[in-house]
Scaffold this motif. Structure first.
Motif, PDB file in Angstrom:
ATOM      1  N   MET A 169       0.849  -1.193   0.000  1.00  0.00           N
ATOM      2  CA  MET A 169       0.000   0.000   0.000  1.00  0.00           C
ATOM      3  C   MET A 169       0.886   1.245   0.000  1.00  0.00           C
ATOM      4  O   MET A 169       1.955   1.247   0.617  1.00  0.00           O
ATOM      5  N   ALA A 170       0.449   2.265  -0.712  1.00  0.00           N
ATOM      6  CA  ALA A 170       1.233   3.500  -0.825  1.00  0.00           C
ATOM      7  C   ALA A 170       0.367   4.700  -0.471  1.00  0.00           C
ATOM      8  O   ALA A 170      -0.856   4.682  -0.663  1.00  0.00           O
ATOM      9  N   SER A 171       0.985   5.716   0.073  1.00  0.00           N
ATOM     10  CA  SER A 171       0.294   6.982   0.346  1.00  0.00           C
ATOM     11  C   SER A 171       1.073   8.119  -0.304  1.00  0.00           C
ATOM     12  O   SER A 171       2.265   7.983  -0.597  1.00  0.00           O
ATOM     13  N   PHE A 172       0.372   9.245  -0.525  1.00  0.00           N
ATOM     14  CA  PHE A 172       0.985  10.411  -1.174  1.00  0.00           C
ATOM     15  C   PHE A 172       0.699  11.657  -0.354  1.00  0.00           C
ATOM     16  O   PHE A 172      -0.329  11.735   0.343  1.00  0.00           O
ATOM     17  N   ARG A 173       1.591  12.612  -0.459  1.00  0.00           N
ATOM     18  CA  ARG A 173       1.416  13.874   0.249  1.00  0.00           C
ATOM     19  C   ARG A 173       0.146  14.571  -0.209  1.00  0.00           C
ATOM     20  O   ARG A 173      -0.586  15.163   0.585  1.00  0.00           O
ATOM     21  N   ASN A 174      -0.143  14.488  -1.507  1.00  0.00           N
ATOM     22  CA  ASN A 174      -1.342  15.106  -2.071  1.00  0.00           C
ATOM     23  C   ASN A 174      -1.996  14.133  -3.050  1.00  0.00           C
ATOM     24  O   ASN A 174      -1.700  14.162  -4.249  1.00  0.00           O
ATOM     25  N   PRO A 175      -2.876  13.252  -2.566  1.00  0.00           N
ATOM     26  CA  PRO A 175      -3.502  12.267  -3.446  1.00  0.00           C
ATOM     27  C   PRO A 175      -4.263  12.888  -4.609  1.00  0.00           C
ATOM     28  O   PRO A 175      -4.376  12.287  -5.682  1.00  0.00           O
ATOM     29  N   GLU A 176      -4.810  14.117  -4.405  1.00  0.00           N
ATOM     30  CA  GLU A 176      -5.563  14.778  -5.465  1.00  0.00           C
ATOM     31  C   GLU A 176      -4.666  15.170  -6.639  1.00  0.00           C
ATOM     32  O   GLU A 176      -5.153  15.446  -7.736  1.00  0.00           O
ATOM     33  N   GLY A 177      -3.350  15.183  -6.388  1.00  0.00           N
ATOM     34  CA  GLY A 177      -2.428  15.572  -7.450  1.00  0.00           C
ATOM     35  C   GLY A 177      -1.996  14.423  -8.342  1.00  0.00           C
ATOM     36  O   GLY A 177      -1.222  14.633  -9.284  1.00  0.00           O
ATOM     37  N   LEU A 178      -2.496  13.213  -8.102  1.00  0.00           N
ATOM     38  CA  LEU A 178      -2.151  12.078  -8.950  1.00  0.00           C
ATOM     39  C   LEU A 178      -2.696  12.276 -10.356  1.00  0.00           C
ATOM     40  O   LEU A 178      -3.766  12.856 -10.542  1.00  0.00           O
ATOM     41  N   THR A 179      -1.971  11.787 -11.340  1.00  0.00           N
ATOM     42  CA  THR A 179      -2.364  11.930 -12.735  1.00  0.00           C
ATOM     43  C   THR A 179      -3.116  10.681 -13.192  1.00  0.00           C
ATOM     44  O   THR A 179      -2.618   9.562 -13.038  1.00  0.00           O
ATOM     45  N   THR A 180      -4.308  10.860 -13.738  1.00  0.00           N
ATOM     46  CA  THR A 180      -5.103   9.737 -14.233  1.00  0.00           C
ATOM     47  C   THR A 180      -4.609   9.332 -15.619  1.00  0.00           C
ATOM     48  O   THR A 180      -4.479  10.177 -16.506  1.00  0.00           O
ATOM     49  N   VAL A 181      -4.330   8.034 -15.781  1.00  0.00           N
ATOM     50  CA  VAL A 181      -3.856   7.538 -17.075  1.00  0.00           C
ATOM     51  C   VAL A 181      -4.872   6.606 -17.722  1.00  0.00           C
ATOM     52  O   VAL A 181      -4.612   6.050 -18.784  1.00  0.00           O
TER      53      VAL A 181
END
Length: 263
Positions: A169-181
């Motif tokens: 499992m991974a987490s991100f500082r800003n999940p909303e900033g992930l790029t949809t591919v």
């Protein structure tokens, strides 16, 4: 002496014990009782070194085709009498570290205190059969289950439960900033930051697993679609299409009447 076992599950449940008092150092391995017996001169101080024990055990395990090995042996042998002495049982390992060179997945007892020996991500193989370490016996996998920590367990044909690995499992500082591919897949971006991977089960170092959620088996993620709004939009679109079709039909009728009047 302190024995450090390399990562893997082939030696799960094994214990190391002192055997016969002999002039030279040798090792016997019983895969049925899961016992590694070290023979040597444990009566005379300094006669047996950690390097000798390490080499003897690894050579024997290699000859038997067992995956596990001793990474190092620390300390000096303390002179003992001829009474029986043995170590604690070895535990740990996950199936991602129990893959044979031929691609076979080796049995890891899911009831043991599982440990993740490093932070490296590895491809997870979901097998149809699991091999018992030190043998050529393959047991059929009957069913799978996933624990809250992401451990994938397989129930084998003889009733035993094997741990196959752990879902990362991974987490991100800003999940909303992930790029949809596309296809429900996202990738990191400058806005999201680099992923922080959850520590594996039984991590002995810095453990960050408390900052993550849990895995739920048999659940479906709730949709973020408003069904009432979607149905309303569908009805409006359908009526608009019908109205447009009616306008075309009316226009065609008017043109037909005009042509007939001219005739």
């Amino acid at each position: 002496m302190n024995f450090n076992i390399k990562g893997g599950a082939a030696l799960n449940g094994y214990k190391i014990q002192v055997g016969a008092i002999t002039d030279s150092t040798s090792v016997d391995v019983d895969t049925n009782s899961k016992t590694i017996t070290v023979n040597g001169n444990f009566v005379l101080r300094g006669a047996v070194t950690g390097r000798e024990v390490e080499s003897a055990i690894n050579n024997k395990l290699n000859n038997l085709g067992l995956m596990g090995s001793v990474e190092y042996v620390r300390g000096n042998a303390v002179p003992i009498d001829r009474t029986y002495a043995h170590s604690d049982n070895a535990n740990g390992g996950t199936s991602v570290q129990s893959l044979g060179s031929d691609g076979s997945v080796y049995y890891v007892n899911a009831s043991n205190n599982l440990k993740s020996y490093d932070g490296m991500l590895k491809s997870l193989k979901i097998p149809e059969k699991v091999r018992i370490a030190g043998t050529s016996t393959d047991l059929q996998v009957k069913s799978y289950s996933i624990s809250g920590t992401g451990i994938i367990n397989a129930t084998l044909s003889d009733g035993r439960v094997a741990a196959l690995g752990q879902i990362a499992m991974a987490s991100f500082r800003n999940p909303e900033g992930l790029t949809t591919v596309g296809d429900n897949i996202v990738t990191k971006s400058v806005n999201s930051g680099d992923p922080v991977i959850m520590s594996g089960t039984g991590t002995t170092g810095d453990d960050n697993s408390k900052g993550y959620g849990v895995c739920r088996q048999g659940y479906l993620e709730m949709s973020n679609v408003d069904l009432a709004e979607q149905f309303t939009d569908m009805i409006v679109t359908t009526k608009a299409f019908q109205a447009s079709g009616k306008m075309i039909s009316t226009g065609d009728d008017i043109l037909t009447e005009i042509i007939n009047l001219k005739r």
